[in-house]
Motif scaffolding. Sequence first.
Motif, mmCIF file in Angstrom:
data_model
loop_
_atom_site.group_PDB
_atom_site.id
_atom_site.type_symbol
_atom_site.label_atom_id
_atom_site.label_comp_id
_atom_site.label_asym_id
_atom_site.label_seq_id
_atom_site.Cartn_x
_atom_site.Cartn_y
_atom_site.Cartn_z
ATOM 1 N N LEU A 101 -37.969 32.297 -49.928
ATOM 2 C CA LEU A 101 -36.522 32.977 -49.780
ATOM 3 C C LEU A 101 -35.629 31.786 -49.644
ATOM 4 O O LEU A 101 -35.555 30.873 -48.831
ATOM 5 C CB LEU A 101 -36.899 33.562 -48.394
ATOM 6 C CG LEU A 101 -35.523 34.444 -47.975
ATOM 7 C CD1 LEU A 101 -35.303 35.583 -48.877
ATOM 8 C CD2 LEU A 101 -36.030 34.800 -46.612
ATOM 9 N N ASN A 102 -34.441 32.074 -50.542
ATOM 10 C CA ASN A 102 -33.137 31.231 -50.163
ATOM 11 C C ASN A 102 -32.028 31.845 -50.281
ATOM 12 O O ASN A 102 -31.054 31.386 -50.266
ATOM 13 C CB ASN A 102 -33.199 29.897 -51.392
ATOM 14 C CG ASN A 102 -33.459 30.708 -52.725
ATOM 15 O OD1 ASN A 102 -33.192 32.096 -53.018
ATOM 16 N ND2 ASN A 102 -33.652 29.725 -53.729
ATOM 17 N N ASN A 103 -32.140 33.231 -50.489
ATOM 18 C CA ASN A 103 -30.702 34.111 -50.380
ATOM 19 C C ASN A 103 -30.362 34.041 -48.964
ATOM 20 O O ASN A 103 -31.023 34.140 -47.916
ATOM 21 C CB ASN A 103 -31.186 35.590 -50.537
ATOM 22 C CG ASN A 103 -30.190 36.486 -50.531
ATOM 23 O OD1 ASN A 103 -29.586 36.857 -49.578
ATOM 24 N ND2 ASN A 103 -29.769 37.047 -51.749
ATOM 25 N N PRO A 104 -28.979 33.621 -48.863
ATOM 26 C CA PRO A 104 -28.357 33.693 -47.403
ATOM 27 C C PRO A 104 -28.694 34.763 -46.621
ATOM 28 O O PRO A 104 -28.730 34.592 -45.518
ATOM 29 C CB PRO A 104 -26.945 33.212 -47.579
ATOM 30 C CG PRO A 104 -26.686 33.364 -49.226
ATOM 31 C CD PRO A 104 -27.928 33.725 -49.907
ATOM 32 N N TYR A 105 -28.174 35.801 -47.181
ATOM 33 C CA TYR A 105 -28.594 37.184 -46.365
ATOM 34 C C TYR A 105 -30.049 37.399 -45.989
ATOM 35 O O TYR A 105 -30.105 37.894 -44.934
ATOM 36 C CB TYR A 105 -28.146 38.213 -47.277
ATOM 37 C CG TYR A 105 -26.597 38.564 -47.445
ATOM 38 C CD1 TYR A 105 -25.623 38.449 -46.487
ATOM 39 C CD2 TYR A 105 -26.258 38.398 -48.810
ATOM 40 C CE1 TYR A 105 -24.177 38.380 -46.745
ATOM 41 C CE2 TYR A 105 -24.821 38.017 -49.314
ATOM 42 C CZ TYR A 105 -23.909 38.082 -48.234
ATOM 43 O OH TYR A 105 -22.604 38.265 -48.488
ATOM 44 N N GLY A 106 -30.930 37.046 -46.911
ATOM 45 C CA GLY A 106 -32.488 37.071 -46.304
ATOM 46 C C GLY A 106 -32.463 35.916 -45.228
ATOM 47 O O GLY A 106 -33.252 36.552 -44.405
ATOM 48 N N LEU A 107 -31.989 35.033 -45.365
ATOM 49 C CA LEU A 107 -32.553 34.052 -44.392
ATOM 50 C C LEU A 107 -31.796 34.546 -43.011
ATOM 51 O O LEU A 107 -32.372 34.216 -41.969
ATOM 52 C CB LEU A 107 -31.880 32.751 -44.602
ATOM 53 C CG LEU A 107 -32.609 32.046 -46.012
ATOM 54 C CD1 LEU A 107 -31.634 30.819 -46.337
ATOM 55 C CD2 LEU A 107 -33.858 31.756 -45.433
ATOM 56 N N VAL A 108 -30.472 35.073 -43.149
ATOM 57 C CA VAL A 108 -30.095 35.379 -41.910
ATOM 58 C C VAL A 108 -30.621 36.700 -41.085
ATOM 59 O O VAL A 108 -30.941 36.558 -40.042
ATOM 60 C CB VAL A 108 -28.506 35.907 -42.083
ATOM 61 C CG1 VAL A 108 -27.955 36.662 -40.865
ATOM 62 C CG2 VAL A 108 -27.460 34.772 -42.460
ATOM 63 N N VAL A 109 -31.327 37.513 -41.968
ATOM 64 C CA VAL A 109 -31.828 38.679 -41.560
ATOM 65 C C VAL A 109 -33.520 38.040 -40.869
ATOM 66 O O VAL A 109 -33.880 38.654 -39.783
ATOM 67 C CB VAL A 109 -32.354 39.663 -42.325
ATOM 68 C CG1 VAL A 109 -33.122 40.830 -42.128
ATOM 69 C CG2 VAL A 109 -30.955 40.273 -42.933
ATOM 70 N N LEU A 110 -33.859 37.163 -41.540
ATOM 71 C CA LEU A 110 -35.355 36.585 -41.008
ATOM 72 C C LEU A 110 -34.915 35.814 -39.959
ATOM 73 O O LEU A 110 -35.711 35.998 -38.869
ATOM 74 C CB LEU A 110 -35.845 35.546 -42.070
ATOM 75 C CG LEU A 110 -37.051 35.009 -41.793
ATOM 76 C CD1 LEU A 110 -38.141 35.915 -41.753
ATOM 77 C CD2 LEU A 110 -37.579 33.788 -42.905
ATOM 78 N N ALA A 111 -33.844 35.167 -39.606
ATOM 79 C CA ALA A 111 -33.641 34.482 -38.295
ATOM 80 C C ALA A 111 -33.135 35.428 -37.265
ATOM 81 O O ALA A 111 -33.823 35.160 -36.259
ATOM 82 C CB ALA A 111 -32.172 33.675 -38.467
ATOM 83 N N CYS A 112 -32.761 36.631 -37.495
ATOM 84 C CA CYS A 112 -32.581 37.823 -36.565
ATOM 85 C C CYS A 112 -34.085 38.021 -36.120
ATOM 86 O O CYS A 112 -34.365 38.554 -35.126
ATOM 87 C CB CYS A 112 -31.552 38.704 -36.999
ATOM 88 S SG CYS A 112 -29.949 38.312 -37.253
#
Length: 162
Positions: A101-112
């Motif tokens: 996963l390298n999509n910035p939105y995907g990474l933000v959701v994963l962080a959340c």
Amino acid sequence: MKRWLPYPTLSLFVLVTWLTLNQSVAPGHLLLGAGLGLVLGFAFRRLQPPPLHIRRRGLLLKLVLRVAVDVVQSNLALLRIILGGRSHDVRSGFVAIPLELNNPYGLVVLACIITATPGTIWMSYESQDGILLIHVFDLVDEEEWIRTVTDRYARPLQEIFV
């Protein structure tokens, strides 16, 4: 107009905030607040993320439900550890997880997701290597955590966000 004042509302907000904090409308404060508003408007323009594209909304709903269940289960597990007197048996540790996963939105959701789940916290992400480092309060099986994060969260997020 947009070239000289890319975010007029933001610039005005900064100016009003500056004047309010200084409790003055002196010419010096007006100039400094306006200059600060312009500079921050230009800086904000450079911070704009790429456009958001959600591909599979049904999968997004399924992921939200999965995360809700996982958060409740994690709360109960943590409660059992704390109230059951098992806290001395707990082995905390760090887990390095390779991500595609390298999509910035995907990474933000994963962080959340990871941070909202009790007992886990997002520590760092190395974008060059695609390695996510998390801390787990009760680390029993490192491989299980890698499978959980990649299969339950990262892969669906990769399908959701283009």
